[in-house]
Write a protein that holds these residues in place. Structure first.
Motif, short mmCIF file in Angstrom:
data_model
loop_
_atom_site.label_atom_id
_atom_site.label_comp_id
_atom_site.label_asym_id
_atom_site.label_seq_id
_atom_site.Cartn_x
_atom_site.Cartn_y
_atom_site.Cartn_z
N SER A 134 0.58 -1.21 0.11
CA SER A 134 -0.22 0.04 -0.20
C SER A 134 0.30 1.17 0.03
O SER A 134 1.75 1.45 0.55
CB SER A 134 -0.77 -0.33 1.44
OG SER A 134 -1.86 -1.27 1.46
N PHE A 135 -0.17 2.39 -0.49
CA PHE A 135 0.80 3.58 -0.85
C PHE A 135 0.08 4.97 -0.76
O PHE A 135 -1.36 4.83 -0.57
CB PHE A 135 1.98 3.62 -2.43
CG PHE A 135 2.86 2.64 -2.16
CD1 PHE A 135 3.95 2.88 -2.21
CD2 PHE A 135 2.07 1.29 -3.31
CE1 PHE A 135 4.76 1.27 -2.74
CE2 PHE A 135 2.87 -0.18 -3.53
CZ PHE A 135 3.73 0.16 -3.09
N LEU A 136 0.98 5.33 -0.35
CA LEU A 136 -0.32 7.59 0.45
C LEU A 136 0.69 8.45 -1.33
O LEU A 136 1.77 8.02 -1.68
CB LEU A 136 -0.17 7.65 1.11
CG LEU A 136 -0.83 8.31 1.73
CD1 LEU A 136 -2.09 7.50 1.79
CD2 LEU A 136 -0.41 8.98 2.68
N SER A 137 -0.57 8.41 -2.04
CA SER A 137 -0.40 9.67 -3.35
C SER A 137 -0.94 11.05 -2.54
O SER A 137 -2.28 11.09 -2.01
CB SER A 137 -0.75 8.93 -4.99
OG SER A 137 -2.25 8.95 -4.44
N MET A 138 0.22 11.43 -3.66
CA MET A 138 -0.54 12.92 -3.32
C MET A 138 -0.54 13.72 -4.64
O MET A 138 1.09 13.77 -5.11
CB MET A 138 -0.70 13.64 -2.45
CG MET A 138 -1.04 15.17 -2.16
SD MET A 138 -0.15 16.37 -0.65
CE MET A 138 -0.86 15.33 0.97
N THR A 139 -1.42 14.22 -5.22
CA THR A 139 -1.21 15.11 -6.44
C THR A 139 -0.94 16.64 -6.90
O THR A 139 -2.38 17.21 -6.05
CB THR A 139 -2.08 14.83 -7.80
OG1 THR A 139 -1.24 13.31 -7.87
CG2 THR A 139 -1.67 14.75 -9.27
N ALA A 140 0.01 17.71 -7.13
CA ALA A 140 -0.65 19.04 -7.28
C ALA A 140 -0.25 19.16 -8.96
O ALA A 140 0.24 18.96 -9.55
CB ALA A 140 1.08 18.58 -6.56
N SER A 141 -1.59 20.40 -9.13
CA SER A 141 -1.82 20.04 -10.33
C SER A 141 -1.48 22.20 -10.88
O SER A 141 -2.00 22.86 -10.05
CB SER A 141 -3.08 20.08 -10.52
OG SER A 141 -3.43 18.83 -10.35
#
Length: 150
Positions: A134-141
């Protein structure tokens, strides 16, 4: 070559400079399709949609959305909320580092091709399951306003 290609080619160079110990995610459009070794502490560039604005001087500005996805490994330990908080704080720091860099167009070394850069959105932390981990992700646009000639 168009300015958008120059911008798209420059972003991974900047990312590798900012995050020399992170791994580039080969397929950031669908994070769960990547091998776990890329996801442990990774980043990926996502090229999004564009809008165009005609200029009076035989050119136009392309408003292109470009997103940076960050991932970090996550252990499923029921009693370890501090670890989850640390992972989220790390992802937030990653986003802030990129934001500062993109706002400093001289660091991008393509300031003559960019009118401006705006941050559009930062996603909430999201769990991504890849293989057995499992991983945690965050995306900046970001919106990159890029000059082009006709």
């Amino acid at each position: 070559m168009s300015n958008i290609v120059d911008v798209v080619e420059r972003i991974p160079v900047v990312m590798q400079t900012l995050f020399p110990n992170k791994t580039r995610i080969p397929y950031p459009y669908f994070l769960e399709r990547n091998n776990a070794r890329f996801m442990n502490d990774g980043w990926g560039v996502i090229i999004g949609s564009a809008n165009f604005e005609q200029l009076e001087t035989c050119g136009f500005v392309v408003n292109r959305q470009i997103s940076i996805a960050f991932t970090r490994s996550m252990f499923r330990l029921e009693s370890k909320t501090q670890e989850l908080d640390d992972i989220i704080e790390g992802l937030l720091e990653d986003v802030y580092t990129v934001q500062k860099s993109f706002y400093n167009q001289n660091q991008l070394d393509i300031s003559d091709k960019i009118a401006r850069v705006d941050i559009v959105d930062v996603s909430a932390p999201t769990e991504v399951n890849s293989e057995k981990e499992s991983f945690l992700s965050m995306t900046a646009s970001f919106n990159f306003w890029i000059f082009e000639q006709l």
